[in-house]
Scaffold this motif. Structure first.
Motif, short mmCIF file in Angstrom:
data_model
loop_
_atom_site.label_atom_id
_atom_site.label_comp_id
_atom_site.label_asym_id
_atom_site.label_seq_id
_atom_site.Cartn_x
_atom_site.Cartn_y
_atom_site.Cartn_z
N GLN A 105 59.45 -16.16 47.29
CA GLN A 105 59.76 -14.72 47.36
C GLN A 105 58.76 -13.99 48.25
O GLN A 105 59.14 -13.08 48.99
CB GLN A 105 59.82 -14.10 45.97
N SER A 106 57.51 -14.37 48.21
CA SER A 106 56.50 -13.71 49.05
C SER A 106 56.81 -13.91 50.53
O SER A 106 56.68 -12.98 51.33
CB SER A 106 55.10 -14.24 48.73
N TYR A 107 57.23 -15.11 50.89
CA TYR A 107 57.62 -15.35 52.29
C TYR A 107 58.93 -14.64 52.62
O TYR A 107 59.09 -14.10 53.71
CB TYR A 107 57.72 -16.84 52.58
N THR A 108 59.87 -14.64 51.69
CA THR A 108 61.14 -13.94 51.90
C THR A 108 60.91 -12.45 52.14
O THR A 108 61.59 -11.83 52.96
CB THR A 108 62.08 -14.16 50.70
N LEU A 109 59.92 -11.89 51.46
CA LEU A 109 59.58 -10.47 51.61
C LEU A 109 58.68 -10.21 52.82
O LEU A 109 58.17 -9.13 52.99
CB LEU A 109 58.91 -9.96 50.33
N GLN A 110 58.48 -11.24 53.64
CA GLN A 110 57.75 -11.17 54.90
C GLN A 110 56.23 -11.11 54.75
O GLN A 110 55.53 -10.58 55.60
CB GLN A 110 58.24 -10.00 55.77
N GLY A 111 55.72 -11.69 53.66
CA GLY A 111 54.28 -11.90 53.60
C GLY A 111 53.91 -12.87 54.72
O GLY A 111 54.68 -13.78 55.04
N ASN A 112 52.76 -12.67 55.34
CA ASN A 112 52.39 -13.51 56.48
C ASN A 112 51.92 -14.89 56.07
O ASN A 112 52.06 -15.84 56.83
CB ASN A 112 51.33 -12.80 57.32
N CYS A 113 51.35 -15.00 54.90
CA CYS A 113 51.00 -16.31 54.36
C CYS A 113 50.73 -16.16 52.86
O CYS A 113 50.57 -15.06 52.35
CB CYS A 113 49.82 -16.95 55.09
N TYR A 114 50.72 -17.28 52.18
CA TYR A 114 50.48 -17.32 50.74
C TYR A 114 49.32 -18.26 50.50
O TYR A 114 49.37 -19.43 50.88
CB TYR A 114 51.73 -17.84 50.01
N VAL A 115 48.26 -17.74 49.90
CA VAL A 115 47.05 -18.52 49.68
C VAL A 115 46.74 -18.51 48.18
O VAL A 115 46.74 -17.45 47.55
CB VAL A 115 45.85 -17.95 50.47
N LEU A 116 46.49 -19.70 47.64
CA LEU A 116 46.12 -19.80 46.22
C LEU A 116 44.65 -19.46 46.03
O LEU A 116 43.79 -19.97 46.76
CB LEU A 116 46.41 -21.20 45.70
N LYS A 117 44.39 -18.63 45.04
CA LYS A 117 43.01 -18.31 44.66
C LYS A 117 42.45 -19.46 43.84
O LYS A 117 43.20 -20.27 43.30
CB LYS A 117 42.97 -17.06 43.76
N SER A 118 41.15 -19.47 43.75
CA SER A 118 40.48 -20.46 42.93
C SER A 118 39.57 -19.76 41.92
O SER A 118 38.98 -18.72 42.22
CB SER A 118 39.63 -21.38 43.82
N TRP A 119 39.47 -20.33 40.74
CA TRP A 119 38.54 -19.80 39.74
C TRP A 119 37.10 -20.20 40.08
O TRP A 119 36.15 -19.60 39.60
CB TRP A 119 38.90 -20.32 38.35
N ASP A 120 36.95 -21.22 40.89
CA ASP A 120 35.63 -21.73 41.27
C ASP A 120 35.08 -20.88 42.42
O ASP A 120 35.69 -20.82 43.50
CB ASP A 120 35.75 -23.19 41.69
N ALA A 121 33.93 -20.25 42.21
CA ALA A 121 33.37 -19.34 43.22
C ALA A 121 33.10 -20.05 44.55
O ALA A 121 33.38 -19.50 45.62
CB ALA A 121 32.09 -18.69 42.69
N GLN A 122 32.58 -21.26 44.50
CA GLN A 122 32.28 -21.99 45.74
C GLN A 122 33.56 -22.27 46.53
O GLN A 122 33.62 -22.09 47.74
CB GLN A 122 31.55 -23.29 45.43
N HIS A 123 34.62 -22.68 45.84
CA HIS A 123 35.90 -22.93 46.51
C HIS A 123 36.49 -21.62 47.04
O HIS A 123 37.05 -21.58 48.14
CB HIS A 123 36.88 -23.63 45.56
N LEU A 124 36.38 -20.55 46.25
CA LEU A 124 36.86 -19.24 46.70
C LEU A 124 36.17 -18.82 47.99
O LEU A 124 36.81 -18.36 48.93
CB LEU A 124 36.64 -18.18 45.62
N PHE A 125 34.86 -19.02 48.08
CA PHE A 125 34.11 -18.68 49.29
C PHE A 125 34.62 -19.50 50.48
O PHE A 125 34.73 -18.98 51.58
CB PHE A 125 32.62 -18.90 49.08
N GLN A 126 34.91 -20.78 50.25
CA GLN A 126 35.43 -21.63 51.34
C GLN A 126 36.80 -21.14 51.81
O GLN A 126 37.07 -21.10 53.01
CB GLN A 126 35.53 -23.08 50.86
N VAL A 127 37.64 -20.74 50.87
CA VAL A 127 38.97 -20.24 51.22
C VAL A 127 38.85 -18.94 52.02
O VAL A 127 39.51 -18.76 53.05
CB VAL A 127 39.84 -20.04 49.96
N ILE A 128 37.99 -18.04 51.56
CA ILE A 128 37.79 -16.76 52.26
C ILE A 128 37.24 -17.02 53.67
O ILE A 128 37.65 -16.37 54.64
CB ILE A 128 36.86 -15.81 51.47
N LYS A 129 36.35 -17.98 53.80
CA LYS A 129 35.82 -18.33 55.12
C LYS A 129 36.93 -18.80 56.05
O LYS A 129 36.98 -18.43 57.23
CB LYS A 129 34.73 -19.41 54.98
#
Length: 151
Positions: free
Chosen positions: A112-136
């Motif tokens: 649905q997010s893509y159907t509504l024209q979101g540019n991408c869908y990214v899963l968040k992480s509860w792990d701060a280190q992984h979250l920082f890597q994703v944000i990077k």
């Protein structure tokens, strides 16, 4: 002409974070602030307030246009899907890239997010280190590689 283009490329990017969890918003901001590029960052935790900001209503009459939006699906008052629909239907806002940033890995939320024209869908992480890597990685792609529209 080249000087103007270079100045535009060097201007500070404005990132709008729509995140209902204050700790999550803080971690995203912290991850973005670790990098060498200067960003203007604002976190908004409420869907209706986010819409008021984007449409420059009330206290946000002088609000700047974001260069990039990180949009959580679970916002109070107006959920992320409703907001995504509104943004992409508005000729003044529809070119703003929107990264749907959610903990939901449900196929229907992603589709649905893509159907509504979101540019991408990214899963968040509860792990701060992984979250920082994703944000990077988001920063590297959306703010360093991609050429964003200039309004």
């Amino acid at each position: 002409m080249a000087v103007v283009e270079m100045e535009e490329l060097l201007t500070e990017k404005f990132i709008l974070i729509a995140e209902n969890n204050p700790e999550g918003a803080r971690l995203i901001q912290e991850a973005l602030n670790q990098n060498s590029m200067p960003y203007q960052i604002l976190a908004i935790a409420n869907g209706q307030e986010l819409c008021d900001f984007l449409h420059r209503r009330g206290q946000y009459s002088d609000a700047p246009r974001p260069d990039l939006i990180l949009l959580d699906l679970n916002l109070p008052d107006k959920d992320g899907k409703t907001i995504l629909t509104e943004i992409k239907a508005d000729p003044q806002l529809k070119r703003i890239p929107i990264i749907v940033f959610s903990f939901s890995d449900r196929a229907e939320d992603i589709l649905q997010s893509y159907t509504l024209q979101g540019n991408c869908y990214v899963l968040k992480s509860w792990d701060a280190q992984h979250l920082f890597q994703v944000i990077k990685r988001i920063e590297d792609f959306w703010l360093k590689i991609v050429t964003l529209p200039i309004e």
